[in-house]
Motif scaffolding. Sequence first.
Motif, PDB file in Angstrom:
ATOM      1  N   PHE A  26       0.871  -1.226   0.321  1.00 46.73           N
ATOM      2  CA  PHE A  26       0.239  -0.030  -0.120  1.00 46.73           C
ATOM      3  C   PHE A  26       1.243   1.312  -0.004  1.00 46.73           C
ATOM      4  N   GLU A  27       0.207   1.836  -0.832  1.00 50.12           N
ATOM      5  CA  GLU A  27       1.549   3.436  -1.204  1.00 50.12           C
ATOM      6  C   GLU A  27       1.077   4.253  -0.278  1.00 50.12           C
ATOM      7  N   LEU A  28       1.342   4.759   1.071  1.00 51.19           N
ATOM      8  CA  LEU A  28       0.773   5.958   1.603  1.00 51.19           C
ATOM      9  C   LEU A  28       0.942   6.809   1.121  1.00 51.19           C
ATOM     10  N   THR A  29      -0.024   7.700   0.953  1.00 55.75           N
ATOM     11  CA  THR A  29       0.188   9.145  -0.391  1.00 55.75           C
ATOM     12  C   THR A  29       1.044  10.100   0.278  1.00 55.75           C
ATOM     13  N   GLU A  30      -0.203  10.215   0.727  1.00 55.18           N
ATOM     14  CA  GLU A  30      -0.818  11.966   1.565  1.00 55.18           C
ATOM     15  C   GLU A  30      -0.864  11.328   2.945  1.00 55.18           C
ATOM     16  N   LEU A  31      -0.533  12.594   3.363  1.00 56.30           N
ATOM     17  CA  LEU A  31      -1.060  12.593   5.171  1.00 56.30           C
ATOM     18  C   LEU A  31       0.019  14.155   5.235  1.00 56.30           C
ATOM     19  N   HIS A  32      -1.321  14.887   6.092  1.00 49.16           N
ATOM     20  CA  HIS A  32      -1.206  16.382   6.394  1.00 49.16           C
ATOM     21  C   HIS A  32      -2.450  16.463   7.036  1.00 49.16           C
ATOM     22  N   VAL A  33      -1.674  17.695   8.369  1.00 51.43           N
ATOM     23  CA  VAL A  33      -2.807  17.721   9.001  1.00 51.43           C
ATOM     24  C   VAL A  33      -2.175  19.183   9.409  1.00 51.43           C
ATOM     25  N   HIS A  34      -3.297  19.809   9.479  1.00 49.58           N
ATOM     26  CA  HIS A  34      -3.527  21.769   9.163  1.00 49.58           C
ATOM     27  C   HIS A  34      -2.570  21.928  10.401  1.00 49.58           C
ATOM     28  N   PRO A  35      -1.327  22.673   9.847  1.00 50.97           N
ATOM     29  CA  PRO A  35      -0.216  23.513  11.597  1.00 50.97           C
ATOM     30  C   PRO A  35      -1.338  23.421  13.186  1.00 50.97           C
ATOM     31  N   ASP A  36      -2.985  24.419  12.805  1.00 48.71           N
ATOM     32  CA  ASP A  36      -3.610  24.603  13.663  1.00 48.71           C
ATOM     33  C   ASP A  36      -4.296  23.701  14.704  1.00 48.71           C
ATOM     34  N   ALA A  37      -3.679  22.234  13.941  1.00 48.31           N
ATOM     35  CA  ALA A  37      -4.087  21.078  14.231  1.00 48.31           C
ATOM     36  C   ALA A  37      -3.120  20.292  14.476  1.00 48.31           C
ATOM     37  N   GLN A  38      -1.862  20.443  14.185  1.00 50.41           N
ATOM     38  CA  GLN A  38      -0.636  18.864  14.641  1.00 50.41           C
ATOM     39  C   GLN A  38      -0.577  19.402  16.129  1.00 50.41           C
TER      40      GLN A  38
END
Length: 211
Positions: free
Chosen positions: A122-134
């Motif tokens: 499985f390719e984990l392609t994108e994982l992003h948390v908005h800076p305000d929520a990190q």
Amino acid sequence: MRPVDTNADQIPLVVELSAAEFRDRLQEALAIYVAAMGYPRGTEYHRAPMWTEHVQRSGWCGVGAVVPADPSTESDAVDRLVAVAYGYRGAPEQWWHQQVRTGLRHTGWTLDRIDTILDDYFELTELHVHPDAQGHRLGETLLLRLLDRRPERGVLLSTPEVADEDNRAWRLYRRLGFTDVLRHFRFAGDNRPFAVLGRNLPLGRSLSAGL
Ligand SMILES: CC(C)(COP(=O)(O)OP(=O)(O)OC[C@H]1O[C@@H](n2cnc3c(N)ncnc32)[C@H](O)[C@@H]1OP(=O)(O)O)[C@@H](O)C(=O)NCCC(=O)NCCS
């Protein structure tokens, strides 16, 4: 959107995103990506067609985190997406797959070993948390949710190299048992060095089990 974690005390709420929901929220998702990665505004326009095409790939799966609207404060309030992650089943016709295969060959891996790692992942392609929520384990929650019950033998991802592996992405991946597959690798058309990391699935196995 089908809620995954429904504890009312937990805000934001982690949800699975269907392909249609992901397309509907594409601009929101891209805005999180640009803010999280610190990329210049406008990057999202280049990424939009790529993310749209990814949704159609075999085994695509997406999750997000939404802060539910508070109807008592705004009459037309809507949920706000604050984190997004997706991936799909890797396949030989994909550019990323071909790049990694070439990188592994140059590193001296045997064809057998390369096939073992690249024939079922499985390719984990994108994982992003908005800076305000990190910084609140939201990224970890999304990643665990995405990798839960995957049929593939392993998971692979690429992440930019950073000094001393000192950022949240690296700490998260190491904490979850990802090990080195390729280091300081340059994808065609991008001068930045990347690491390709991987681990066996399911995650329930010993977290030290690399690929
Ligand atoms: C990488 C990213 C997805 C991680 O998501 P996140 O929600 O910020 O981070 P995590 O889920 O790992 O949570 C991390 C925080 O939880 C806390 N935490 C972690 N483990 C913990 C534990 N066992 N007990 C208590 N708290 C813990 C820590 O405060 C930790 O922060 P730290 O890593 O700075 O020490 C997010 O930071 C991000 O979007 N970064 C920018 C974009 C990016 O790099 N994406 C990945 C590209 S490959």
